[in-house]
Design a protein around this motif. Structure first.
Motif, PDB file in Angstrom:
ATOM      1  N   GLY A   1      -3.982  24.316   1.725  1.00  0.00           N
ATOM      2  CA  GLY A   1      -3.726  23.972   3.119  1.00  0.00           C
ATOM      3  C   GLY A   1      -2.276  24.124   3.513  1.00  0.00           C
ATOM      4  O   GLY A   1      -1.777  23.391   4.368  1.00  0.00           O
TER       5      GLY A   1
ATOM      6  N   ALA B   1     -18.099  29.710  23.430  1.00  0.00           N
ATOM      7  CA  ALA B   1     -17.436  28.460  23.044  1.00  0.00           C
ATOM      8  C   ALA B   1     -16.894  27.790  24.288  1.00  0.00           C
ATOM      9  O   ALA B   1     -16.341  28.451  25.167  1.00  0.00           O
ATOM     10  CB  ALA B   1     -16.327  28.751  22.050  1.00  0.00           C
TER      11      ALA B   1
ATOM     12  N   ASP C   1      -7.954  32.458  22.366  1.00  0.00           N
ATOM     13  CA  ASP C   1      -8.812  31.874  21.341  1.00  0.00           C
ATOM     14  C   ASP C   1      -8.003  30.998  20.386  1.00  0.00           C
ATOM     15  O   ASP C   1      -6.943  31.395  19.901  1.00  0.00           O
ATOM     16  CB  ASP C   1      -9.508  32.993  20.568  1.00  0.00           C
TER      17      ASP C   1
ATOM     18  N   ARG D   1     -10.225  15.499  15.253  1.00  0.00           N
ATOM     19  CA  ARG D   1     -11.646  15.184  15.180  1.00  0.00           C
ATOM     20  C   ARG D   1     -11.979  13.863  15.872  1.00  0.00           C
ATOM     21  O   ARG D   1     -13.088  13.684  16.367  1.00  0.00           O
ATOM     22  CB  ARG D   1     -12.073  15.127  13.709  1.00  0.00           C
TER      23      ARG D   1
ATOM     24  N   GLY E   1      -8.758  21.430  11.843  1.00  0.00           N
ATOM     25  CA  GLY E   1      -8.710  20.674  10.603  1.00  0.00           C
ATOM     26  C   GLY E   1      -9.732  21.143   9.603  1.00  0.00           C
ATOM     27  O   GLY E   1     -10.357  22.182   9.784  1.00  0.00           O
ATOM     28  N   GLN E   2      -9.880  20.358   8.570  1.00  0.00           N
ATOM     29  CA  GLN E   2     -10.746  20.717   7.459  1.00  0.00           C
ATOM     30  C   GLN E   2     -12.148  21.070   7.917  1.00  0.00           C
ATOM     31  O   GLN E   2     -12.745  22.016   7.442  1.00  0.00           O
ATOM     32  CB  GLN E   2     -10.795  19.533   6.487  1.00  0.00           C
ATOM     33  N   THR E   3     -12.703  20.283   8.839  1.00  0.00           N
ATOM     34  CA  THR E   3     -14.057  20.568   9.304  1.00  0.00           C
ATOM     35  C   THR E   3     -14.045  21.225  10.686  1.00  0.00           C
ATOM     36  O   THR E   3     -15.074  21.320  11.332  1.00  0.00           O
ATOM     37  CB  THR E   3     -14.913  19.289   9.312  1.00  0.00           C
ATOM     38  N   GLY E   4     -12.878  21.663  11.124  1.00  0.00           N
ATOM     39  CA  GLY E   4     -12.790  22.378  12.392  1.00  0.00           C
ATOM     40  C   GLY E   4     -12.178  23.743  12.162  1.00  0.00           C
ATOM     41  O   GLY E   4     -12.352  24.345  11.109  1.00  0.00           O
ATOM     42  N   ARG E   5     -11.411  24.230  13.121  1.00  0.00           N
ATOM     43  CA  ARG E   5     -10.776  25.533  12.959  1.00  0.00           C
ATOM     44  C   ARG E   5      -9.500  25.389  12.134  1.00  0.00           C
ATOM     45  O   ARG E   5      -8.839  24.360  12.162  1.00  0.00           O
ATOM     46  CB  ARG E   5     -10.392  26.120  14.344  1.00  0.00           C
TER      47      ARG E   5
ATOM     48  N   ILE F   1      -4.694  13.764   6.552  1.00  0.00           N
ATOM     49  CA  ILE F   1      -4.691  14.941   5.685  1.00  0.00           C
ATOM     50  C   ILE F   1      -5.731  15.973   6.131  1.00  0.00           C
ATOM     51  O   ILE F   1      -5.475  17.178   6.110  1.00  0.00           O
ATOM     52  CB  ILE F   1      -4.858  14.555   4.185  1.00  0.00           C
TER      53      ILE F   1
ATOM     54  N   VAL G   1      -4.522  19.931   6.857  1.00  0.00           N
ATOM     55  CA  VAL G   1      -4.881  21.149   6.126  1.00  0.00           C
ATOM     56  C   VAL G   1      -5.290  22.264   7.077  1.00  0.00           C
ATOM     57  O   VAL G   1      -5.290  23.429   6.693  1.00  0.00           O
ATOM     58  CB  VAL G   1      -6.001  20.942   5.075  1.00  0.00           C
TER      59      VAL G   1
ATOM     60  N   MET H   1      -1.156  23.124   8.816  1.00  0.00           N
ATOM     61  CA  MET H   1       0.146  22.941   8.186  1.00  0.00           C
ATOM     62  C   MET H   1       0.903  24.236   7.947  1.00  0.00           C
ATOM     63  O   MET H   1       2.120  24.217   7.802  1.00  0.00           O
ATOM     64  CB  MET H   1      -0.005  22.181   6.887  1.00  0.00           C
TER      65      MET H   1
ATOM     66  N   SER I   1       1.356  26.470  10.107  1.00  0.00           N
ATOM     67  CA  SER I   1       1.942  26.941  11.364  1.00  0.00           C
ATOM     68  C   SER I   1       3.442  27.130  11.141  1.00  0.00           C
ATOM     69  O   SER I   1       4.038  26.425  10.334  1.00  0.00           O
ATOM     70  CB  SER I   1       1.741  25.901  12.473  1.00  0.00           C
TER      71      SER I   1
ATOM     72  N   ILE J   1       4.563  14.832  18.971  1.00  0.00           N
ATOM     73  CA  ILE J   1       4.903  13.841  19.995  1.00  0.00           C
ATOM     74  C   ILE J   1       3.998  12.643  19.746  1.00  0.00           C
ATOM     75  O   ILE J   1       2.772  12.763  19.817  1.00  0.00           O
ATOM     76  CB  ILE J   1       4.688  14.416  21.415  1.00  0.00           C
TER      77      ILE J   1
ATOM     78  N   VAL K   1       5.449  16.316   8.446  1.00  0.00           N
ATOM     79  CA  VAL K   1       5.250  17.767   8.323  1.00  0.00           C
ATOM     80  C   VAL K   1       5.840  18.522   9.513  1.00  0.00           C
ATOM     81  O   VAL K   1       5.921  19.745   9.496  1.00  0.00           O
ATOM     82  CB  VAL K   1       3.755  18.153   8.178  1.00  0.00           C
TER      83      VAL K   1
ATOM     84  N   TYR L   1     -15.346  21.136   0.965  1.00  0.00           N
ATOM     85  CA  TYR L   1     -16.521  21.775   1.559  1.00  0.00           C
ATOM     86  C   TYR L   1     -17.715  21.711   0.596  1.00  0.00           C
ATOM     87  O   TYR L   1     -18.862  21.717   1.036  1.00  0.00           O
ATOM     88  CB  TYR L   1     -16.221  23.226   1.936  1.00  0.00           C
TER      89      TYR L   1
ATOM     90  N   GLU M   1      -8.509  28.578  -1.310  1.00  0.00           N
ATOM     91  CA  GLU M   1      -8.860  28.933   0.068  1.00  0.00           C
ATOM     92  C   GLU M   1      -9.229  30.388   0.252  1.00  0.00           C
ATOM     93  O   GLU M   1      -8.824  31.014   1.221  1.00  0.00           O
ATOM     94  CB  GLU M   1      -7.690  28.631   1.003  1.00  0.00           C
TER      95      GLU M   1
ATOM     96  N   LYS N   1     -19.825  24.850   6.198  1.00  0.00           N
ATOM     97  CA  LYS N   1     -18.626  24.242   6.733  1.00  0.00           C
ATOM     98  C   LYS N   1     -18.808  22.738   6.854  1.00  0.00           C
ATOM     99  O   LYS N   1     -17.938  21.967   6.500  1.00  0.00           O
ATOM    100  CB  LYS N   1     -18.339  24.839   8.104  1.00  0.00           C
TER     101      LYS N   1
ATOM    102  N   ARG O   1       9.800  19.856   3.210  1.00  0.00           N
ATOM    103  CA  ARG O   1       9.909  19.474   4.614  1.00  0.00           C
ATOM    104  C   ARG O   1      10.712  18.192   4.643  1.00  0.00           C
ATOM    105  O   ARG O   1      10.350  17.203   4.012  1.00  0.00           O
ATOM    106  CB  ARG O   1       8.529  19.232   5.209  1.00  0.00           C
TER     107      ARG O   1
END
Ligand SMILES: Cc1cc2nc3c(=O)[nH]c(=O)nc-3n(C[C@H](O)[C@H](O)[C@H](O)COP(=O)(O)OP(=O)(O)OC[C@H]3O[C@@H](n4cnc5c(N)ncnc54)[C@H](O)[C@@H]3O)c2cc1C
Ligand SMILES: Nc1ncnc2c1ncn2[C@@H]1O[C@H](COP(=O)(O)O)[C@@H](O)[C@H]1O
Lengths: 329, 263
Positions: A137, A195, A202, A240, A255-259, A275, A279, A282, A284, A290, A301, B38, B126, B182, B233
């Motif tokens: 991640g 979507a 996107d 989430r 995130g982990q269960t998202g994009r 966390i 993942v 991170m 980016s 904020i 991070v 997962y 990953e 997923k 960081r």
């Protein structure tokens, strides 16, 4: 190198995927003076094909077949492997989208190739390709050497900046579709719902993402996030906590269960930084947080932080960005 | 319904990542291994399908070294899997997905199933390559990134949604299929203490490394030569301000001039 460098372009509801354009620049850089051939599952006069031809490919091969246009990883990989063999290709690139990941996996088998996804740096070596990719991640990175004869790479979106390649004279050709083995075709894509996302680009490949969390307190306040996104031409995302509460649709979730996103700039607003969220964002390049709580883990991070009340900060921030970018306020 | 779930042990989330002495890989000394995130969802999904389809079996299978392989397989048994299979392997596999495909294909042949379930990608490396690479090798339909699977026994069909660049896609695939998951409908469950104790005595079926087919000509050569941590960081540089307007203007300035992230 013997054959051309091949890339597989992807089309979406908005035409050619940004991730595919990025692929051309990398293919060009790796191919040197050698030819770059792009494969697209679209017609020769489609806008996506034109965009691809204008972006620096030497040749675009157009293949039309309803199953390929549905983005079935296995069928697409089979067809691309046939073309790659026909042209004597050694290196094949795809964008780092869900489709790109599927095709890369299927190609490892169908084309008997070495494969890597999420590639953020790549160069040629005496034996093949040396590349770098984030792991865990974005908490670490690994470097691999893939010594061909056949290599397929899925590039991580937004990782290869640099000047766009210079357009060249590009031949657009229709290519016959090889007969796809029936075993690769069963199954039905029953339907596709667009979507529910904001008006911007996107989420998965946008160069700038702004995401909101439970700190927004209620769905009525999310216009503040959408306005910030619009000022930057960014995609809007969410934690989430927000999508579970139904404040924003599931397609917003990072995130982990998202994009998984890796934009140039990620702004997290009212997000604590669990966390499972980290993942997904991170790696980016620049992260801004904020948050009213100076101890929120997101600040650990982030590169830049504003400790404060988002309801007080966002309106002037949107205004300042619009002014800086010369947009009406 | 017979389900095989392929699972991979990964270092637990709190692990402090450190490069090995030669700098080429993760130092796994003292690492605690757990089910990849997962894969936890894939196990949850398999158990939900088992509960919805009477007489179902769920087998967890992993390919890797000892003792982490047995540890995660026991964790799967404690969660409710009915059997476990272990394909033995050395700890350091080269980063070539075709080697894994070869090993797991052996397991898929030994334990035929209506559904081969995987996580959409490992949480450590990953890569996300395995689901479709394996589907191709087994010659059955495959899909990655699936949400919330359902099985229609009468039609022998699996249905699920997934999101792609096109939007939210709704799919039906005939069984058997290979699916990378997923997310299941529920967050992964945790094991009950009594089941953890019971799992310690359950058998684990082994495919010794030597039973793997002799390596066919593997073309090409993959190796991992560096594992590194990003520069630490230091934590966010906090913008100091008296009023919100000032915070906004200062942030815009640093993003533009220092981070150079927007025109
Ligand atoms: C299996 C599993 C998978 C998961 N997957 C994901 C995932 O994919 N993505 C994801 O995001 N989460 C995921 N989670 C959930 C995750 O653990 C967190 O619960 C979630 O990310 C929290 O969302 P949040 O930061 O919006 O909310 P909170 O943690 O409640 O944080 C809200 C933040 O807003 C701040 N705040 C409050 N008011 C203001 C204000 N006026 N101005 C500024 N700041 C304010 C608070 O200080 C706080 O830091 C998952 C959890 C599990 C168990
Ligand atoms: N060594 C392994 N043994 C069993 N299953 C694995 C192994 N490695 C990966 N997988 C499965 O393949 C999925 C995708 O992994 P990857 O392609 O490595 O990202 C994982 O979520 C697991 O379900």
């Amino acid at each position: 190198m013997s054959g051309p460098t091949l890339l597989l372009a992807e089309t979406g509801p908005r035409g050619l995927q940004a991730a595919s354009l990025e692929t051309i620049g990398v293919a060009r850089a790796l191919a040197g003076e050698g030819p770059v051939v792009a494969v697209i599952f679209a017609g020769p006069s489609d806008t996506a094909t034109a965009a691809l031809a204008a972006a620096g490919a030497d040749k675009v091969l157009c293949l039309r077949h309803p199953f390929l246009e549905e983005g079935r990883g296995a069928a697409c990989a089979f067809v691309v492997a046939e073309i790659a063999r026909e042209l004597g290709v050694e290196l094949l690139l795809v964008g780092g989208t869900p489709f790109g990941r599927e095709v890369a996996g299927a190609l490892a088998t169908a084309w008997d190739a070495l494969a890597a996804t999420q590639v953020t740096e790549v160069r040629r070596t005496a034996n093949g390709y040396s590349l770098k990719r984030p792991v865990f991640g974005g908490r670490a990175s690994e470097s691999l050497e893939l010594a061909g004869p056949r290599v397929v790479l899925a590039l991580r979106p937004n990782s290869f900046g640099g000047a766009p390649p210079t357009p060249r004279a590009c031949a657009i050709e229709e290519h016959p579709v090889p007969t796809i083995p029936p075993a690769l075709l069963p199954g039905t894509r029953v339907r596709v719902r667009p979507a529910e996302s904001s008006a911007g680009p996107d989420l998965g490949t946008a160069p700038i993402v702004v995401a909101g969390g439970r700190g927004f307190k209620s769905p009525e306040n999310f216009h503040l996030l959408e306005e910030l996104a619009a000022s930057l031409g960014a995609a809007a995302g969410a934690s989430r906590a927000v999508t579970d509460a139904g404040w924003r649709p599931g397609s917003y979730q990072v995130g982990q269960t998202g994009r998984s996103v890796s934009p140039q700039l990620y702004i997290a607003v009212g997000i604590s930084g669990a966390i499972q969220h980290l993942v997904g964002m991170m790696s980016s390049r620049v992260i801004v947080a904020i948050n009213s709580d100076p101890n929120a883990p997101i600040f650990r991070v982030a590169d830049y932080g504003i400790v404060g009340d988002l309801f007080a900060i966002l309106p002037p921030l949107t205004k300042a960005i619009r002014t800086a970018r010369g947009l009406p306020t | 319904m017979r389900i095989v779930v392929f699972v991979k042990p990964v270092p637990e989330a709190e692990t402090r990542l450190r490069p090995s002495a030669d700098g080429a890989r993760l130092d796994t000394d003292g690492v605690k291994w757990v089910l990849s995130g997962y894969d936890e969802s894939a196990i949850e999904q398999a158990l939900l399908l088992k509960e919805a389809n009477a007489g179902s079996e769920v087998r967890a299978v992993t390919y890797g070294p000892s003792p982490r392989s047995e540890e995660v397989l026991r964790a799967c048994l404690a969660l409710g899997c009915t059997s476990a299979g272990w394909v033995e392997a050395p700890a350091d596999l080269p980063p070539d997905v075709r080697l894994k495909v070869r090993a797991l294909r052996q397991a898929a042949v030994r334990w035929p199933a209506d559904l081969y379930l995987l996580g959409q990608q490992s949480l450590d490396t990953e890569s996300g390559l395995l689901p479709l690479a394996l589907a191709m090798a087994l010659g059955v339909p495959g899909a990655n990134g699936a949400l919330d699977l359902a099985f229609d026994a009468a039609r022998n069909e699996l249905s699920f949604e997934r999101s792609s660049e096109a939007g939210v896609e709704e799919w039906r695939l005939p069984s058997p299929s290979v699916i990378g998951l997923k997310q299941a409908k529920n967050d992964p469950r945790s094991a009950k203490l009594q089941n953890i104790l019971k799992s310690r005595k359950m058998p684990i079926d082994r495919i010794p490394a030597v039973e793997l087919p002799a390596a066919p000509e593997v073309t090409g050569n993959a190796n991992r030569f560096r594992f590194e941590l990003p520069p630490p960081r230091t934590g966010a540089r906090l913008i100091e301000y008296a009023a919100p307007d000032e915070a906004a203007e200062k942030l815009v300035r640093v993003l533009r001039e220092e981070a150079k992230v927007f025109p």
